[in-house]
Design a protein around this motif. Structure first.
Motif, PDB file in Angstrom:
ATOM      1  N   PHE A 250       0.842  -1.198   0.000  1.00 27.68           N
ATOM      2  CA  PHE A 250       0.000   0.000   0.000  1.00 27.68           C
ATOM      3  C   PHE A 250       0.875   1.244   0.000  1.00 27.68           C
ATOM      4  O   PHE A 250       1.748   1.394   0.864  1.00 27.68           O
ATOM      5  CB  PHE A 250      -0.868   0.051   1.281  1.00 27.68           C
ATOM      6  CG  PHE A 250      -2.031  -0.889   1.285  1.00 27.68           C
ATOM      7  CD1 PHE A 250      -1.845  -2.254   1.481  1.00 27.68           C
ATOM      8  CD2 PHE A 250      -3.334  -0.414   1.116  1.00 27.68           C
ATOM      9  CE1 PHE A 250      -2.923  -3.139   1.493  1.00 27.68           C
ATOM     10  CE2 PHE A 250      -4.415  -1.281   1.121  1.00 27.68           C
ATOM     11  CZ  PHE A 250      -4.220  -2.645   1.308  1.00 27.68           C
ATOM     12  N   ASP A 251       0.625   2.139  -0.921  1.00 29.11           N
ATOM     13  CA  ASP A 251       1.127   3.500  -0.801  1.00 29.11           C
ATOM     14  C   ASP A 251       0.493   4.137   0.449  1.00 29.11           C
ATOM     15  O   ASP A 251      -0.548   3.676   0.929  1.00 29.11           O
ATOM     16  CB  ASP A 251       0.727   4.266  -2.069  1.00 29.11           C
ATOM     17  CG  ASP A 251       0.938   5.757  -1.920  1.00 29.11           C
ATOM     18  OD1 ASP A 251       2.090   6.164  -1.665  1.00 29.11           O
ATOM     19  OD2 ASP A 251      -0.050   6.507  -2.026  1.00 29.11           O
ATOM     20  N   ASN A 252       1.110   5.178   0.990  1.00 32.15           N
ATOM     21  CA  ASN A 252       0.565   5.810   2.196  1.00 32.15           C
ATOM     22  C   ASN A 252      -0.192   7.119   1.911  1.00 32.15           C
ATOM     23  O   ASN A 252      -1.416   7.165   2.029  1.00 32.15           O
ATOM     24  CB  ASN A 252       1.695   6.047   3.207  1.00 32.15           C
ATOM     25  CG  ASN A 252       1.170   6.634   4.498  1.00 32.15           C
ATOM     26  OD1 ASN A 252       0.191   6.141   5.051  1.00 32.15           O
ATOM     27  ND2 ASN A 252       1.802   7.695   4.981  1.00 32.15           N
ATOM     28  N   ASP A 253       0.512   8.177   1.489  1.00 32.63           N
ATOM     29  CA  ASP A 253      -0.128   9.485   1.326  1.00 32.63           C
ATOM     30  C   ASP A 253      -1.206   9.445   0.244  1.00 32.63           C
ATOM     31  O   ASP A 253      -0.934   9.128  -0.903  1.00 32.63           O
ATOM     32  CB  ASP A 253       0.913  10.549   0.942  1.00 32.63           C
ATOM     33  CG  ASP A 253       1.924  10.796   2.046  1.00 32.63           C
ATOM     34  OD1 ASP A 253       1.509  11.077   3.185  1.00 32.63           O
ATOM     35  OD2 ASP A 253       3.142  10.713   1.766  1.00 32.63           O
ATOM     36  N   GLY A 254      -2.432   9.760   0.620  1.00 33.86           N
ATOM     37  CA  GLY A 254      -3.520   9.782  -0.356  1.00 33.86           C
ATOM     38  C   GLY A 254      -4.131   8.411  -0.599  1.00 33.86           C
ATOM     39  O   GLY A 254      -5.189   8.313  -1.222  1.00 33.86           O
ATOM     40  N   THR A 255      -3.462   7.365  -0.129  1.00 31.89           N
ATOM     41  CA  THR A 255      -4.014   6.009  -0.251  1.00 31.89           C
ATOM     42  C   THR A 255      -4.514   5.523   1.105  1.00 31.89           C
ATOM     43  O   THR A 255      -5.558   4.877   1.194  1.00 31.89           O
ATOM     44  CB  THR A 255      -2.947   5.037  -0.810  1.00 31.89           C
ATOM     45  OG1 THR A 255      -2.599   5.471  -2.122  1.00 31.89           O
ATOM     46  CG2 THR A 255      -3.469   3.614  -0.875  1.00 31.89           C
ATOM     47  N   LEU A 256      -3.775   5.838   2.162  1.00 33.78           N
ATOM     48  CA  LEU A 256      -4.180   5.414   3.510  1.00 33.78           C
ATOM     49  C   LEU A 256      -4.591   6.586   4.391  1.00 33.78           C
ATOM     50  O   LEU A 256      -5.299   6.392   5.372  1.00 33.78           O
ATOM     51  CB  LEU A 256      -3.044   4.636   4.193  1.00 33.78           C
ATOM     52  CG  LEU A 256      -2.667   3.293   3.551  1.00 33.78           C
ATOM     53  CD1 LEU A 256      -1.488   2.677   4.279  1.00 33.78           C
ATOM     54  CD2 LEU A 256      -3.860   2.338   3.539  1.00 33.78           C
TER      55      LEU A 256
ATOM     56  N   VAL B 263      -5.073  11.233   4.493  1.00 32.92           N
ATOM     57  CA  VAL B 263      -5.261  12.473   3.733  1.00 32.92           C
ATOM     58  C   VAL B 263      -3.903  13.085   3.365  1.00 32.92           C
ATOM     59  O   VAL B 263      -2.961  13.026   4.162  1.00 32.92           O
ATOM     60  CB  VAL B 263      -6.132  13.449   4.565  1.00 32.92           C
ATOM     61  CG1 VAL B 263      -5.392  13.968   5.777  1.00 32.92           C
ATOM     62  CG2 VAL B 263      -6.687  14.569   3.716  1.00 32.92           C
ATOM     63  N   GLU B 264      -3.800  13.640   2.160  1.00 34.93           N
ATOM     64  CA  GLU B 264      -2.541  14.272   1.742  1.00 34.93           C
ATOM     65  C   GLU B 264      -2.750  15.716   1.294  1.00 34.93           C
ATOM     66  O   GLU B 264      -1.843  16.353   0.785  1.00 34.93           O
ATOM     67  CB  GLU B 264      -1.893  13.469   0.610  1.00 34.93           C
ATOM     68  CG  GLU B 264      -2.707  13.443  -0.675  1.00 34.93           C
ATOM     69  CD  GLU B 264      -2.034  12.659  -1.810  1.00 34.93           C
ATOM     70  OE1 GLU B 264      -0.847  12.329  -1.715  1.00 34.93           O
ATOM     71  OE2 GLU B 264      -2.734  12.367  -2.799  1.00 34.93           O
ATOM     72  N   GLN B 265      -3.972  16.215   1.481  1.00 34.00           N
ATOM     73  CA  GLN B 265      -4.283  17.608   1.143  1.00 34.00           C
ATOM     74  C   GLN B 265      -4.483  18.408   2.427  1.00 34.00           C
ATOM     75  O   GLN B 265      -4.949  17.828   3.411  1.00 34.00           O
ATOM     76  CB  GLN B 265      -5.551  17.687   0.284  1.00 34.00           C
ATOM     77  CG  GLN B 265      -5.428  17.044  -1.075  1.00 34.00           C
ATOM     78  CD  GLN B 265      -4.662  17.882  -2.085  1.00 34.00           C
ATOM     79  OE1 GLN B 265      -4.194  18.978  -1.754  1.00 34.00           O
ATOM     80  NE2 GLN B 265      -4.514  17.376  -3.304  1.00 34.00           N
TER      81      GLN B 265
ATOM     82  N   GLY C 276      -2.702   2.202  -4.573  1.00 35.86           N
ATOM     83  CA  GLY C 276      -2.025   3.489  -4.703  1.00 35.86           C
ATOM     84  C   GLY C 276      -3.008   4.557  -5.135  1.00 35.86           C
ATOM     85  O   GLY C 276      -4.205   4.292  -5.314  1.00 35.86           O
ATOM     86  N   ASN C 277      -2.518   5.783  -5.297  1.00 36.71           N
ATOM     87  CA  ASN C 277      -3.420   6.855  -5.709  1.00 36.71           C
ATOM     88  C   ASN C 277      -2.796   7.829  -6.676  1.00 36.71           C
ATOM     89  O   ASN C 277      -3.412   8.838  -6.990  1.00 36.71           O
ATOM     90  CB  ASN C 277      -3.931   7.632  -4.488  1.00 36.71           C
ATOM     91  CG  ASN C 277      -2.896   8.628  -3.996  1.00 36.71           C
ATOM     92  OD1 ASN C 277      -1.772   8.228  -3.723  1.00 36.71           O
ATOM     93  ND2 ASN C 277      -3.248   9.896  -3.910  1.00 36.71           N
ATOM     94  N   SER C 278      -1.576   7.577  -7.139  1.00 38.38           N
ATOM     95  CA  SER C 278      -0.954   8.579  -8.007  1.00 38.38           C
ATOM     96  C   SER C 278      -0.041   7.916  -9.024  1.00 38.38           C
ATOM     97  O   SER C 278       0.220   6.709  -8.964  1.00 38.38           O
ATOM     98  CB  SER C 278      -0.168   9.594  -7.184  1.00 38.38           C
ATOM     99  OG  SER C 278       1.109   9.081  -6.851  1.00 38.38           O
ATOM    100  N   ASP C 279       0.476   8.743  -9.930  1.00 44.23           N
ATOM    101  CA  ASP C 279       1.393   8.215 -10.940  1.00 44.23           C
ATOM    102  C   ASP C 279       2.655   7.614 -10.316  1.00 44.23           C
ATOM    103  O   ASP C 279       3.302   6.765 -10.930  1.00 44.23           O
ATOM    104  CB  ASP C 279       1.776   9.329 -11.925  1.00 44.23           C
ATOM    105  CG  ASP C 279       0.610   9.694 -12.838  1.00 44.23           C
ATOM    106  OD1 ASP C 279      -0.380   8.937 -12.881  1.00 44.23           O
ATOM    107  OD2 ASP C 279       0.684  10.749 -13.505  1.00 44.23           O
ATOM    108  N   GLY C 280       2.999   8.038  -9.108  1.00 45.42           N
ATOM    109  CA  GLY C 280       4.156   7.470  -8.407  1.00 45.42           C
ATOM    110  C   GLY C 280       3.972   6.005  -8.048  1.00 45.42           C
ATOM    111  O   GLY C 280       4.931   5.333  -7.680  1.00 45.42           O
ATOM    112  N   ASP C 281       2.732   5.515  -8.139  1.00 48.33           N
ATOM    113  CA  ASP C 281       2.464   4.104  -7.822  1.00 48.33           C
ATOM    114  C   ASP C 281       2.376   3.222  -9.063  1.00 48.33           C
ATOM    115  O   ASP C 281       2.229   2.004  -8.946  1.00 48.33           O
ATOM    116  CB  ASP C 281       1.152   3.986  -7.027  1.00 48.33           C
ATOM    117  CG  ASP C 281       1.206   4.797  -5.750  1.00 48.33           C
ATOM    118  OD1 ASP C 281       2.195   4.652  -5.013  1.00 48.33           O
ATOM    119  OD2 ASP C 281       0.276   5.588  -5.503  1.00 48.33           O
ATOM    120  N   LEU C 282       2.456   3.843 -10.238  1.00 50.60           N
ATOM    121  CA  LEU C 282       2.243   3.069 -11.466  1.00 50.60           C
ATOM    122  C   LEU C 282       3.318   2.000 -11.653  1.00 50.60           C
ATOM    123  O   LEU C 282       3.021   0.873 -12.081  1.00 50.60           O
ATOM    124  CB  LEU C 282       2.185   4.019 -12.672  1.00 50.60           C
ATOM    125  CG  LEU C 282       1.890   3.377 -14.016  1.00 50.60           C
ATOM    126  CD1 LEU C 282       0.615   2.538 -13.984  1.00 50.60           C
ATOM    127  CD2 LEU C 282       1.802   4.455 -15.113  1.00 50.60           C
TER     128      LEU C 282
HETATM  129 CA   LIG Z   1       0.275   8.662  -2.745  1.00 50.29          CA
END
Ligand SMILES: [Ca+2]
Ligand SMILES: [Ca+2]
Lengths: 314, 314
Positions: free
Chosen positions: A51-57, A59-61, A240-246
């Motif tokens: 699992f990615d953390n920020d925005g996946t587990l 809040v990141e905003q 994940g939630n972003s392109d960094g997880d692709l």
């Molecule tokens: Ca993320």
């Protein structure tokens, strides 16, 4: 400290998820890989979930939580660094110039992280992060960041664990920052956290000091690289939630095992935030297109989640 | 894959250990840190045990097992590399010049490792190591290397796990080589293996390739550094057999928790090997002096162990 969440009414292991195709895809996948008579059965030792953390587990905003931590540390250290008053990006932090802060590059943030997080020992740093997390409040929700973790994802981690998966966090954030709360908040022990890291230096006195030198930036291609080093096995479940997880999703997809890649799509401005292709934080463009093209489930926060946060209010 | 060993008669969790001060020191330590009313109680999440591999968990004489694997790979690849016939250290391998092989420097071995182990994917490499381990035989005992693991240490790992410890291997050997047998042989899952590593490179096709570039040499000070990165916590139990383990022992000793550092001393030439201060493999000099000075238990293989190997014959 394994965290146990009591499931809701009946036997639904995912009570905060609305019935629908996303929840169904998750439950179908778990059923397929755990049934011994299934052609897609995966032996228990190979059930690795990352699992990615920020925005996946959590809040990141409006900003990454670790970024806010670093800014607070810059403010606390400012009296010892008068030169920061006129030097960017420190100046923006000290003047609380939110526009300038929102547009800091990742390199600028990384530089600040190296400056303020280095020189300490591991326990000392983790202790400082824990103290900060106990006090800090999110500007919109006015509650602790560790209560702004996504309740449906906590249920999902428990559901996977109860089906023999080992659950890891693979974060672009600092590994020791995530470790400061991973056990109590997610039930993920420190050794199951993979993340960006500074170099450690061992001294003959037995002390181990964090250096102001990046060891690994754990984003994009760095994620599968870190998974290979740390876990030693290709994951079969990736969230994940972003392109960094692709990259780690493609890594799961190119294995010989069945896999599920799950993308969190933030499109719930009412209860949380709505952002994707143009966002500075958690940009989601290429991975969203690829998920749709390949049929990877995309979580619609507004449709799929009955409630958002673990604090129970939203 | 958790390995379960049936304990011997009665409730002795360490049936292959003779009664004596070493066994007593281990059992006293475990009792102290697990009794909730003990002043030395350690919460379960902090019960981290790290074991060196070569010479601590399995035989390392006459040469490190991974070294023998590399030599066999050099021989297999030699037809594609005619230049090796005249170039050291390859020449010594191809001519089976045992005197020259025994005196190879760690750098020379590391160079060969980089040459023959790079370019593959993780599963492919682990598969090759598993195939080799299935066939290879120890020159003295004429049995598989994975049967030449120390039965008393298997019991010790099980005993620690049954008392809430998480058991890790922290090896100077290659992390993926140890992972090839750690689950079946030790009950240690791949993600609990820390070791020396090559760089991994992610390609856009989702493939992850091992490069001919050392990422981390996990020996001496590298061991506590890797522990901090990978585990995120100072161990309270460390087992080793050479000066390369002294740094991680000092790291345990400089924490705020009770700890036990345990040294395997090979002085049983009859059943195994006898070597310490002047040995090329597993040199034990400074750590032996420090253990004696500080009262860390030193395992006498001849006195403390009823039997040596897991294969049951010795
Ligand atoms: Ca993320
Ligand atoms: Ca050793």
């Amino acid at each position: 400290g394994e965290r146990v969440i009591t499931a809701g009414v009946g036997c639904d292991p995912l009570p905060s998820w609305n019935d629908g195709p996303t929840k169904q895809a998750i439950m179908d996948f778990v059923a397929r890989v755990t049934a011994e008579d299934s052609p897609d059965f995966v032996p228990v030792e190979e059930r690795i979930a990352t699992f990615d953390n920020d925005g996946t587990l959590w809040v990141e905003q409006p900003l990454y939580v670790q970024g806010i931590f670093v800014f607070d540390q810059v403010r606390a250290l400012a009296p010892e660094h008068p030169e920061w008053q006129e030097r960017q990006p420190y100046k923006a932090v000290l003047e609380n110039d939110t526009a300038a802060l929102a547009s800091l590059s990742e390199e600028q943030i990384a530089d600040m992280v190296l400056t303020v997080h280095a020189g300490t020992e591991q326990e000392e740093f983790i202790g400082a992060a824990r103290e900060w997390l106990a006090e800090a409040r999110h500007p919109r929700y006015n509650t602790s960041y560790t209560r702004l973790v996504y309740r449906p994802m906590l249920e999902l981690m428990d559901y996977l664990r109860s089906n023999g998966f080992r659950v890891f966090i693979v974060s672009g954030g600092g590994v020791d920052f995530v470790r400061a709360f991973s056990e109590e908040t997610y039930g993920v022990p420190r050794e199951n956290v993979v993340g960006s890291s500074l170099e450690y230096e061992y001294g003959a006195d037995g002390r181990l000091t964090r250096l102001a030198k990046l060891s690994k930036y754990d984003d994009a291609g760095g994620k599968p690289e870190s998974i290979a080093l740390h876990i030693g096995r290709r994951p079969i479940f990736v969230a994940g939630n972003s392109d960094g997880d692709l990259a780690m999703m493609r890594y799961a997809a190119t294995g010989s095992r069945p896999y599920l890649n799950l993308l969190v799509h933030h499109e719930d401005a009412r209860r949380e935030y709505a952002y994707d292709r143009e966002s500075h934080v958690g940009r989601l463009r290429e991975a969203l297109d690829e998920a749709r093209a390949l049929g990877w489930p995309v979580i619609s926060m507004s449709q799929d989640w009955k409630r958002i946060f673990d604090d129970g209010t939203i």
